[in-house]
Write a protein that holds these residues in place. Structure first.
Motif, short mmCIF file in Angstrom:
data_model
loop_
_atom_site.label_atom_id
_atom_site.label_comp_id
_atom_site.label_asym_id
_atom_site.label_seq_id
_atom_site.Cartn_x
_atom_site.Cartn_y
_atom_site.Cartn_z
N ASN A 167 0.77 -1.26 -0.06
CA ASN A 167 0.07 0.08 -0.04
C ASN A 167 0.88 1.22 0.22
OD1 ASN A 167 -2.32 -1.62 0.09
ND2 ASN A 167 -2.61 -1.30 2.26
N ASP A 168 1.88 1.30 1.00
CA ASP A 168 2.97 2.45 0.94
C ASP A 168 3.97 2.37 -0.34
OD1 ASP A 168 1.51 3.29 2.91
OD2 ASP A 168 2.86 2.80 4.64
N VAL A 169 3.79 1.32 -1.15
CA VAL A 169 4.80 1.20 -2.20
C VAL A 169 6.35 1.46 -1.59
CG1 VAL A 169 5.36 1.80 -4.68
CG2 VAL A 169 3.16 2.50 -3.50
N ILE A 170 6.46 0.50 -0.75
CA ILE A 170 7.89 0.73 0.05
C ILE A 170 8.80 -0.43 -0.77
CG2 ILE A 170 9.25 0.22 1.87
CD1 ILE A 170 6.89 1.49 3.54
N HIS A 171 9.76 0.04 -1.42
CA HIS A 171 10.74 -0.68 -2.17
C HIS A 171 11.42 -1.86 -0.99
CE1 HIS A 171 13.34 -2.68 -5.14
NE2 HIS A 171 14.44 -2.43 -4.25
N HIS A 172 11.19 -3.28 -1.35
CA HIS A 172 11.63 -4.37 -0.46
C HIS A 172 12.00 -5.56 -1.24
CE1 HIS A 172 7.32 -4.84 -0.65
NE2 HIS A 172 7.66 -6.17 -0.34
N GLN A 173 12.59 -6.34 -0.62
CA GLN A 173 12.81 -7.63 -0.95
C GLN A 173 12.20 -8.61 -0.11
OE1 GLN A 173 16.83 -8.56 -2.25
NE2 GLN A 173 16.85 -10.74 -1.61
N VAL A 174 11.40 -9.77 -0.66
CA VAL A 174 10.81 -10.75 -0.10
C VAL A 174 11.88 -11.66 0.11
CG1 VAL A 174 9.18 -12.35 -0.09
CG2 VAL A 174 8.46 -9.92 -0.73
N VAL A 175 11.72 -12.30 1.47
CA VAL A 175 12.76 -13.42 1.87
C VAL A 175 11.98 -14.56 2.32
CG1 VAL A 175 14.67 -14.16 3.08
CG2 VAL A 175 14.50 -11.89 2.63
N THR A 176 12.05 -15.85 1.62
CA THR A 176 11.26 -16.96 2.01
C THR A 176 12.11 -17.91 2.72
OG1 THR A 176 12.12 -18.19 -0.04
CG2 THR A 176 10.18 -16.65 -0.30
N SER A 177 11.60 -18.96 3.18
CA SER A 177 12.16 -19.82 4.03
C SER A 177 13.23 -20.93 3.28
CB SER A 177 11.19 -20.78 4.84
OG SER A 177 10.62 -21.48 3.87
N ASP A 178 13.24 -20.57 1.74
CA ASP A 178 13.98 -21.36 1.15
C ASP A 178 15.73 -20.90 1.31
OD1 ASP A 178 14.42 -23.17 -1.50
OD2 ASP A 178 15.66 -21.27 -1.93
N PRO A 179 16.49 -21.95 1.35
CA PRO A 179 18.00 -21.46 1.48
C PRO A 179 18.64 -20.65 0.48
CG PRO A 179 17.57 -24.06 2.00
CD PRO A 179 15.99 -23.24 1.36
N ASP A 180 18.18 -21.00 -0.64
CA ASP A 180 18.69 -19.97 -1.73
C ASP A 180 17.97 -18.74 -1.64
OD1 ASP A 180 20.11 -22.24 -3.02
OD2 ASP A 180 18.49 -22.50 -4.31
N SER A 181 17.00 -18.34 -1.14
CA SER A 181 16.51 -17.09 -1.11
C SER A 181 17.17 -16.49 0.35
CB SER A 181 14.98 -17.14 -0.46
OG SER A 181 14.41 -15.73 -0.36
N GLN A 182 17.49 -17.22 1.35
CA GLN A 182 18.30 -16.58 2.45
C GLN A 182 19.74 -15.99 2.11
OE1 GLN A 182 17.33 -16.57 6.00
NE2 GLN A 182 15.04 -16.82 5.35
N ALA A 183 20.36 -17.19 1.26
CA ALA A 183 21.51 -16.70 0.76
C ALA A 183 21.81 -15.70 -0.11
CB ALA A 183 22.33 -18.17 0.09
N HIS A 184 20.71 -15.43 -0.95
CA HIS A 184 20.67 -14.28 -1.84
C HIS A 184 20.65 -13.08 -0.96
CE1 HIS A 184 19.85 -11.73 -5.19
NE2 HIS A 184 18.77 -11.49 -4.95
N ALA A 185 19.80 -13.13 -0.14
CA ALA A 185 19.41 -11.83 0.95
C ALA A 185 20.74 -11.36 1.51
CB ALA A 185 18.20 -12.09 1.89
N VAL A 186 21.34 -12.45 2.04
CA VAL A 186 22.80 -12.25 2.92
C VAL A 186 23.70 -11.39 1.65
CG1 VAL A 186 24.80 -12.97 3.80
CG2 VAL A 186 22.51 -14.04 4.57
N ASP A 187 23.66 -11.90 0.41
CA ASP A 187 24.54 -11.51 -0.52
C ASP A 187 24.25 -10.03 -0.95
OD1 ASP A 187 26.90 -11.94 -2.41
OD2 ASP A 187 25.29 -11.90 -3.91
N VAL A 188 22.66 -9.72 -1.06
CA VAL A 188 22.38 -8.34 -1.58
C VAL A 188 22.70 -7.58 -0.31
CG1 VAL A 188 20.06 -7.20 -1.63
CG2 VAL A 188 20.45 -9.26 -2.76
N ALA A 189 22.74 -7.96 0.92
CA ALA A 189 22.77 -6.93 2.15
C ALA A 189 24.41 -6.78 1.96
CB ALA A 189 22.29 -7.62 3.25
N VAL A 190 25.16 -7.71 1.93
CA VAL A 190 26.58 -7.50 2.24
C VAL A 190 27.59 -6.82 1.13
CG1 VAL A 190 28.85 -8.90 2.57
CG2 VAL A 190 26.85 -9.53 3.84
N GLN A 191 27.14 -7.24 -0.05
CA GLN A 191 28.09 -6.90 -1.17
C GLN A 191 28.00 -5.24 -1.41
OE1 GLN A 191 30.24 -8.42 -2.83
NE2 GLN A 191 29.59 -10.01 -1.54
#
Length: 199
Positions: A167-191
């Motif tokens: 509703n607020d059109v806030i840019h965000h990344q959805v993270v699921t319980s899938d290990p690949d999704s979690q690993a991608h989130a870590v990479d997106v945060a760290v790099q």
């Protein structure tokens, strides 16, 4: 990053037991491993309960305001202490999602002006966040049985989190319980943090 630079702020929100704290711990370990100074906020629900405030499906406007205000204070303290990266466990809008879910769970309607006031307070923080993660509920994932979680309330919170962000059109990344999704989130945060460190 220079000492005058603003820290990078990475926030996470989502319903309980969806891996928010675990995700931030993984990001923190990676960043510290590269020599960055990191501050992580958190445990707002436990601290609110310790202060005598209701939580979960008993959440009220008062406990919502306390959690948002305390979260803002925690973030401000982390910045003042010179952290290069601030990890925010439960972004400010998270408290609104819990409040709305609690009201729906109790079949109550929040007062319009009260809700608008709380939303305005929460909204002050989002422009400061460089990255926002929203965890997604996986009903098939087991939860800690030591906690008395109401599954219907847990689903309500998940719904309100993602509805508020949309509703607020806030840019965000959805993270699921899938290990690949979690690993991608870590990479997106760290790099990006490492690139800033090299500048």
């Amino acid at each position: 990053m220079t000492s005058t630079a603003q820290p990078r702020r990475i926030a996470v929100l989502g319903t309980h037991s969806t891996g928010k704290t675990t995700l931030l711990k993984r990001i923190e370990m990676e960043l510290r491993g590269h020599g960055l100074t990191v501050s992580r906020t958190g445990q707002l629900g436990k601290r609110a309960a310790a202060a005598g405030l209701p939580k979960m499906q008993h959440h009220t406007a008062l406990s919502t305001e306390w959690i948002i205000a305390q979260g803002i204070l925690d973030e401000t303290n982390a910045v003042a202490q010179g952290a290069e990266v601030v990890l925010i466990d439960r972004a400010s809008l998270d408290a609104i999602a819990y409040f709305e879910a609690a009201m729906a769970f109790r079949a109550e309607t929040p007062h319009r002006l009260e809700r608008e006031r709380l939303l305005a307070l929460a909204a002050t923080q989002f422009p400061k966040y460089d990255l926002v993660f929203a965890t997604l509920l996986d009903p098939d994932m087991p939860v800690d049985t030591s906690h008395d979680y109401d599954p219907a309330f847990r689903r309500l919170v998940d719904d309100r989190v993602h509805r508020l962000l949309a509703n607020d059109v806030i840019h965000h990344q959805v993270v699921t319980s899938d290990p690949d999704s979690q690993a991608h989130a870590v990479d997106v945060a760290v790099q990006p943090c490492l690139k800033e460190e090299l500048v």
